[in-house]
Write a protein that holds these residues in place. Structure first.
Motif, mmCIF file in Angstrom:
data_model
loop_
_atom_site.group_PDB
_atom_site.id
_atom_site.type_symbol
_atom_site.label_atom_id
_atom_site.label_comp_id
_atom_site.label_asym_id
_atom_site.label_seq_id
_atom_site.Cartn_x
_atom_site.Cartn_y
_atom_site.Cartn_z
ATOM 1 N N UNK A 1 1.656 39.054 -22.852
ATOM 2 C CA UNK A 1 2.078 40.444 -23.023
ATOM 3 C C UNK A 1 2.334 40.791 -24.481
ATOM 4 N N UNK A 2 2.881 39.811 -25.213
ATOM 5 C CA UNK A 2 3.282 40.067 -26.602
ATOM 6 C C UNK A 2 3.269 38.743 -27.374
ATOM 7 N N UNK A 3 2.171 38.403 -28.034
ATOM 8 C CA UNK A 3 2.074 37.124 -28.744
ATOM 9 C C UNK A 3 3.188 36.867 -29.755
ATOM 10 N N UNK A 4 3.789 37.925 -30.273
ATOM 11 C CA UNK A 4 4.858 37.774 -31.277
ATOM 12 C C UNK A 4 6.065 37.014 -30.734
ATOM 13 N N UNK A 5 6.268 37.021 -29.424
ATOM 14 C CA UNK A 5 7.449 36.331 -28.870
ATOM 15 C C UNK A 5 7.434 34.848 -29.192
ATOM 16 N N UNK A 6 6.253 34.300 -29.448
ATOM 17 C CA UNK A 6 6.148 32.876 -29.759
ATOM 18 C C UNK A 6 6.966 32.509 -30.994
ATOM 19 N N UNK A 7 7.136 33.457 -31.900
ATOM 20 C CA UNK A 7 7.890 33.205 -33.131
ATOM 21 C C UNK A 7 9.377 32.977 -32.862
ATOM 22 N N UNK A 8 9.831 33.347 -31.678
ATOM 23 C CA UNK A 8 11.256 33.216 -31.317
ATOM 24 C C UNK A 8 11.509 32.054 -30.349
ATOM 25 N N UNK A 9 10.451 31.375 -29.931
ATOM 26 C CA UNK A 9 10.557 30.352 -28.888
ATOM 27 C C UNK A 9 10.707 28.944 -29.426
ATOM 28 N N UNK A 10 11.515 28.158 -28.717
ATOM 29 C CA UNK A 10 11.593 26.711 -28.908
ATOM 30 C C UNK A 10 11.389 26.061 -27.540
ATOM 31 N N UNK A 11 10.693 24.943 -27.515
ATOM 32 C CA UNK A 11 10.503 24.201 -26.262
ATOM 33 C C UNK A 11 11.586 23.135 -26.156
ATOM 34 N N UNK A 12 12.441 23.259 -25.146
ATOM 35 C CA UNK A 12 13.578 22.357 -25.031
ATOM 36 C C UNK A 12 13.203 20.910 -24.803
ATOM 37 N N UNK A 13 12.227 20.678 -23.918
ATOM 38 C CA UNK A 13 11.868 19.294 -23.603
ATOM 39 C C UNK A 13 10.488 19.232 -22.969
ATOM 40 N N UNK A 14 9.999 18.016 -22.797
ATOM 41 C CA UNK A 14 8.751 17.771 -22.070
ATOM 42 C C UNK A 14 9.130 17.230 -20.701
ATOM 43 N N UNK A 15 8.781 17.966 -19.664
ATOM 44 C CA UNK A 15 9.126 17.533 -18.314
ATOM 45 C C UNK A 15 8.104 16.533 -17.783
ATOM 46 N N UNK A 16 8.366 15.983 -16.621
ATOM 47 C CA UNK A 16 7.478 15.018 -15.993
ATOM 48 C C UNK A 16 6.295 15.682 -15.295
ATOM 49 N N UNK A 17 6.325 17.000 -15.163
ATOM 50 C CA UNK A 17 5.179 17.701 -14.568
ATOM 51 C C UNK A 17 3.988 17.621 -15.519
ATOM 52 N N UNK A 18 2.837 17.129 -15.075
ATOM 53 C CA UNK A 18 1.707 16.912 -15.996
ATOM 54 C C UNK A 18 1.201 18.172 -16.669
ATOM 55 N N UNK A 19 1.313 19.306 -15.987
ATOM 56 C CA UNK A 19 0.830 20.544 -16.574
ATOM 57 C C UNK A 19 1.698 21.080 -17.686
ATOM 58 N N UNK A 20 2.956 20.611 -17.758
ATOM 59 C CA UNK A 20 3.891 21.199 -18.711
ATOM 60 C C UNK A 20 3.442 21.012 -20.157
ATOM 61 N N UNK A 21 3.065 19.782 -20.520
ATOM 62 C CA UNK A 21 2.694 19.536 -21.914
ATOM 63 C C UNK A 21 1.415 20.287 -22.274
ATOM 64 N N UNK A 22 0.526 20.490 -21.320
ATOM 65 C CA UNK A 22 -0.703 21.238 -21.587
ATOM 66 C C UNK A 22 -0.390 22.720 -21.829
ATOM 67 N N UNK A 23 0.614 23.220 -21.122
ATOM 68 C CA UNK A 23 1.047 24.601 -21.349
ATOM 69 C C UNK A 23 1.692 24.743 -22.724
ATOM 70 N N UNK A 24 2.515 23.759 -23.089
ATOM 71 C CA UNK A 24 3.143 23.785 -24.415
ATOM 72 C C UNK A 24 2.094 23.667 -25.515
ATOM 73 N N UNK A 25 1.096 22.808 -25.287
ATOM 74 C CA UNK A 25 0.012 22.663 -26.273
ATOM 75 C C UNK A 25 -0.722 23.993 -26.463
ATOM 76 N N UNK A 26 -0.944 24.700 -25.374
ATOM 77 C CA UNK A 26 -1.618 25.993 -25.449
ATOM 78 C C UNK A 26 -0.818 26.966 -26.320
#
Length: 357
Positions: A283-308
């Motif tokens: 919706x708004x790519x600028x929000x990424x500038x305000x985001x931090x990823x707290x942790x990497x969960x055990x769900x395999x898709x999570x790290x791929x989403x963070x990588x994206x």
């Protein structure tokens, strides 16, 4: 405000302050960038705050709750009534997220945006704030019909934005975190991740609450069926959310938008929160500038989403609970980063000789 009005008011972080923060980091009494990722975080915090003394001491985690029609397909190890039972545990302060939040001096705001529970705000009181902002009583089974209408998807985002925005203003918050509750919600989260990142369903889908291998196979087939049936547009976050998403996931996207709107950092939790982050980003790519990823969960898709998203998880503790637990734990890291850039002296301030190489 409409969703488009909110998005139009979200601005980039302060690039001038970011450069000043990098300059100060280079002068701190330590070898160049010796604190590694902490140096990166401190500079980003300065840019978000638009000053050289960022504060992250007024904190809240927003635990968004919703139910999912897809549970009918047998994708979760727990019965759906657990969503309602856990809402009560959050409000009473006896759940994991509430224990960690107390440790971090972090307020907990529990919001029922889409559960099947019929709990009135007035009848449930405890240590933590409880808000009912119901969009609908659970999503539809997306193997048969879209999870919700496009209008309901927008309403879920606005619900999260309004809840978070109100508390940010009322409590004068300077950092927030996202959390979730909803039996079955790793299924729509994985589906959102598949559509937006373009990875295979098998790569993006995990055991959630601890389902056995046969249930996992069923979960994978369910996600494939929903995506094939509805063909969500990966470039349209609302379309993805409405067809295979969740109400609490939409509300999490709204919380993230609220953080960016109010120019404060937001720490996202595991796969459910990151699904919300993907929607907010679309919706708004600028929000990424305000985001931090707290942790990497055990769900395999999570790290791929963070990588994206280009986000590096701050912690890796083999956690898979959700609720906002990883995000709240990471508040320690943000606090340390803020203190380093504010309190560690430069070579000239301390009278320490600089490197000659």
């Amino acid at each position: 405000m409409t969703l488009q009005e909110i998005i139009s008011k979200i601005e980039s972080v302060d690039s001038e302050i970011f450069e000043k923060a990098k300059e100060r980091t280079s002068q701190l009494i330590m070898p160049p960038r010796a604190m590694g990722v902490l140096n990166d975080i401190s500079e980003k915090l300065c840019a978000i705050a638009s000053n050289m003394k960022p504060e992250v001491d007024r904190r809240a985690v927003f635990v968004m709750a919703g139910d999912h029609g897809i549970v009918e397909e047998g994708v979760s190890a727990f019965p759906q009534q657990v969503t309602c039972e856990m809402i009560k545990a959050f409000v009473n302060g006896i759940a994991t997220i509430t224990v960690l939040a107390r440790q971090n001096n972090c307020a907990v705001v529990v919001a029922d945006v889409g559960s099947k529970c019929k709990i009135d705000e007035k009848e449930l009181s405890g240590k933590n704030k409880f808000i009912v902002r119901k969009v609908k009583f659970g999503t539809n089974n997306f193997t048969k019909e879209p999870a919700m209408t496009r209008d309901e998807a927008i309403q879920s985002i606005l619900a999260g934005f309004e809840i978070a925005s109100r508390e940010i203003e009322k409590q004068n918050l300077n950092v927030i975190a996202t959390g979730d509750m909803g039996i079955g919600n790793t299924t729509p989260s994985s589906a959102i991740g598949v559509v937006i990142t373009g990875n295979r369903v098998e790569e993006m889908t995990g055991n959630g609450t601890g389902i056995p291998s046969e249930m996992l196979k069923k979960k994978i087939e369910v996600i494939k069926k929903g995506i094939e049936l509805h063909k969500p547009n990966p470039e349209d976050g609302i379309d993805v959310l409405s067809k295979v998403g969740g109400i609490e996931i939409g509300a999490i996207a709204g919380v993230i938008l609220a953080a960016a709107y109010h120019r404060i950092p937001v720490i996202i939790d595991g796969i459910i929160s990151t699904a919300g982050a993907l929607i907010a980003y679309k919706l708004c790519p600028t929000v990424l500038e305000y985001m931090f990823a707290g942790h990497k969960s055990e769900e395999p898709g999570h790290i791929k989403m963070l990588d994206y998203l280009g986000l590096k998880p701050l912690l890796q503790l083999n956690m898979r609970l959700g609720e906002g637990t990883g995000a709240v734990l990471a508040m320690h890291i943000l606090d340390a980063a803020a203190r380093i850039i504010k309190e560690v002296a430069t070579f000239s301030e301390a009278g320490v000789s600089e490197s000659k190489v």
